[in-house]
Design a protein around this motif. Structure first.
Motif, PDB file in Angstrom:
ATOM      1  N   PHE A  74      54.380  71.720  37.831  1.00 37.82           N
ATOM      2  CA  PHE A  74      53.343  72.230  36.938  1.00 37.82           C
ATOM      3  C   PHE A  74      53.314  71.296  35.738  1.00 37.82           C
ATOM      4  N   LEU A  75      52.199  70.589  35.571  1.00 41.08           N
ATOM      5  CA  LEU A  75      52.088  69.586  34.526  1.00 41.08           C
ATOM      6  C   LEU A  75      51.255  70.103  33.366  1.00 41.08           C
ATOM      7  N   LEU A  76      51.704  69.809  32.169  1.00 40.19           N
ATOM      8  CA  LEU A  76      50.969  70.152  30.953  1.00 40.19           C
ATOM      9  C   LEU A  76      50.561  68.847  30.287  1.00 40.19           C
ATOM     10  N   THR A  77      49.257  68.691  30.028  1.00 41.52           N
ATOM     11  CA  THR A  77      48.747  67.460  29.423  1.00 41.52           C
ATOM     12  C   THR A  77      48.095  67.748  28.078  1.00 41.52           C
ATOM     13  N   LEU A  78      48.470  66.948  27.109  1.00 40.35           N
ATOM     14  CA  LEU A  78      47.788  66.921  25.823  1.00 40.35           C
ATOM     15  C   LEU A  78      46.907  65.686  25.879  1.00 40.35           C
ATOM     16  N   GLU A  79      45.607  65.873  25.960  1.00 39.04           N
ATOM     17  CA  GLU A  79      44.702  64.744  26.179  1.00 39.04           C
ATOM     18  C   GLU A  79      44.723  63.775  25.012  1.00 39.04           C
ATOM     19  N   SER A  80      44.805  64.317  23.800  1.00 34.28           N
ATOM     20  CA  SER A  80      44.831  63.509  22.586  1.00 34.28           C
ATOM     21  C   SER A  80      45.695  64.264  21.572  1.00 34.28           C
ATOM     22  N   ALA A  81      46.960  63.891  21.521  1.00 34.98           N
ATOM     23  CA  ALA A  81      47.923  64.681  20.762  1.00 34.98           C
ATOM     24  C   ALA A  81      47.575  64.740  19.273  1.00 34.98           C
ATOM     25  N   THR A  82      47.807  65.902  18.685  1.00 28.84           N
ATOM     26  CA  THR A  82      47.626  66.097  17.237  1.00 28.84           C
ATOM     27  C   THR A  82      48.934  66.594  16.632  1.00 28.84           C
ATOM     28  N   SER A  83      49.073  66.470  15.341  1.00 27.81           N
ATOM     29  CA  SER A  83      50.318  66.878  14.681  1.00 27.81           C
ATOM     30  C   SER A  83      50.578  68.373  14.852  1.00 27.81           C
ATOM     31  N   SER A  84      49.515  69.159  15.008  1.00 26.26           N
ATOM     32  CA  SER A  84      49.685  70.605  15.187  1.00 26.26           C
ATOM     33  C   SER A  84      50.295  70.946  16.551  1.00 26.26           C
ATOM     34  N   GLN A  85      50.368  69.964  17.419  1.00 26.40           N
ATOM     35  CA  GLN A  85      50.985  70.174  18.728  1.00 26.40           C
ATOM     36  C   GLN A  85      52.464  69.792  18.735  1.00 26.40           C
ATOM     37  N   THR A  86      52.979  69.395  17.596  1.00 22.92           N
ATOM     38  CA  THR A  86      54.425  69.238  17.460  1.00 22.92           C
ATOM     39  C   THR A  86      55.066  70.597  17.662  1.00 22.92           C
ATOM     40  N   SER A  87      55.947  70.681  18.645  1.00 21.28           N
ATOM     41  CA  SER A  87      56.492  71.989  19.018  1.00 21.28           C
ATOM     42  C   SER A  87      57.585  71.794  20.067  1.00 21.28           C
TER      43      SER A  87
END
Lengths: 113, 113
Positions: A74-87
């Motif tokens: 199961f793959l999770l992709t962030l297409e264009s990472a943002t600082s709010s996705q720091t986690s």
């Protein structure tokens, strides 16, 4: 531990770059989930899957996509990472629709600079 | 809208005494409740659960109580041990939507030797 492997365990990336996190299970469980953990928010569901090629959105799905081409991955992709996705991102699996618990992997710590 | 609430971010207890962690929920459709324990740099691990048809479930030192009319559940740990020091998450599941599990924000328990 349930047979769940998350990779990578740690990643640092720059804003705007694509990132893919992988969850691999050896339990042959049908249901797989992606959560993120943030201070003050607990664990929040991003996406989940109820079978190969069957996925749906959770409560915080914006900016994320998933794919499940095989039962075990199961793959999770962030297409264009943002600082709010720091986690910290956790994958979980579940074996049936009945009252049974989720079992979690050890997480991926993602930092977006 | 936080459907599962843990209003105490932290709790300190002396070794050997009882630890009581509380959780409230708002969604009356929830029918299965779980407690998870999380150590730093690890994934959450399942601790104990309870179905909505019961009001108590016990497993060794851990007991979960459910008060459906008050939409409240609690986890009792007796006696508390230093190894119990961790973050505890309350979670709830509803029978629809592939039983997505909703988590609270967590309570950090410190057991003082």
């Amino acid at each position: 531990d349930a047979g769940i492997t998350q990779s990578p365990r740690h990643k640092v990336t720059e804003t705007g770059t694509p990132v893919t996190l992988r969850c691999h299970q050896t339990e042959n469980h049908r249901y797989m989930y992606w959560y993120r953990q943030d201070p003050g928010h607990g664990l929040r569901l991003i996406h989940y899957s109820y079978g190969v090629k069957d996925t749906d959105k959770g409560e915080v799905s914006d900016g994320y996509s998933v794919s499940r081409s095989k039962t075990e991955d199961f793959l999770l992709t962030l297409e264009s990472a943002t600082s709010s996705q720091t986690s910290v991102y956790f994958c979980a699996i579940k074996d049936s629709l009945g009252n049974s618990p989720l079992h979690f992997g050890n997480g991926t710590r993602l930092t977006v600079t | 809208d936080q459907q599962v609430k843990q209003n105490s971010p932290s709790l300190s207890v002396q070794e050997g005494r009882i630890s009581i962690l509380n959780c409230d929920y708002t969604n009356s459709m929830f029918d299965y409740f779980l407690w998870y324990k999380k150590y730093p740099a690890e994934g959450p691990t399942f601790l104990i659960s309870i179905s909505s048809i019961k009001d108590k479930n016990e497993d060794g030192r851990f007991t979960v109580f459910l008060n459906k009319s008050a939409k409240h559940l609690s986890l009792h740990i007796v006696p508390s041990q230093p190894g119990d020091s961790a973050v505890y998450f309350c979670a709830a599941s509803d029978p629809g939507g592939y039983q997505k599990v909703t988590f609270g924000t967590g309570t950090k328990l410190q057991v003082i030797p």
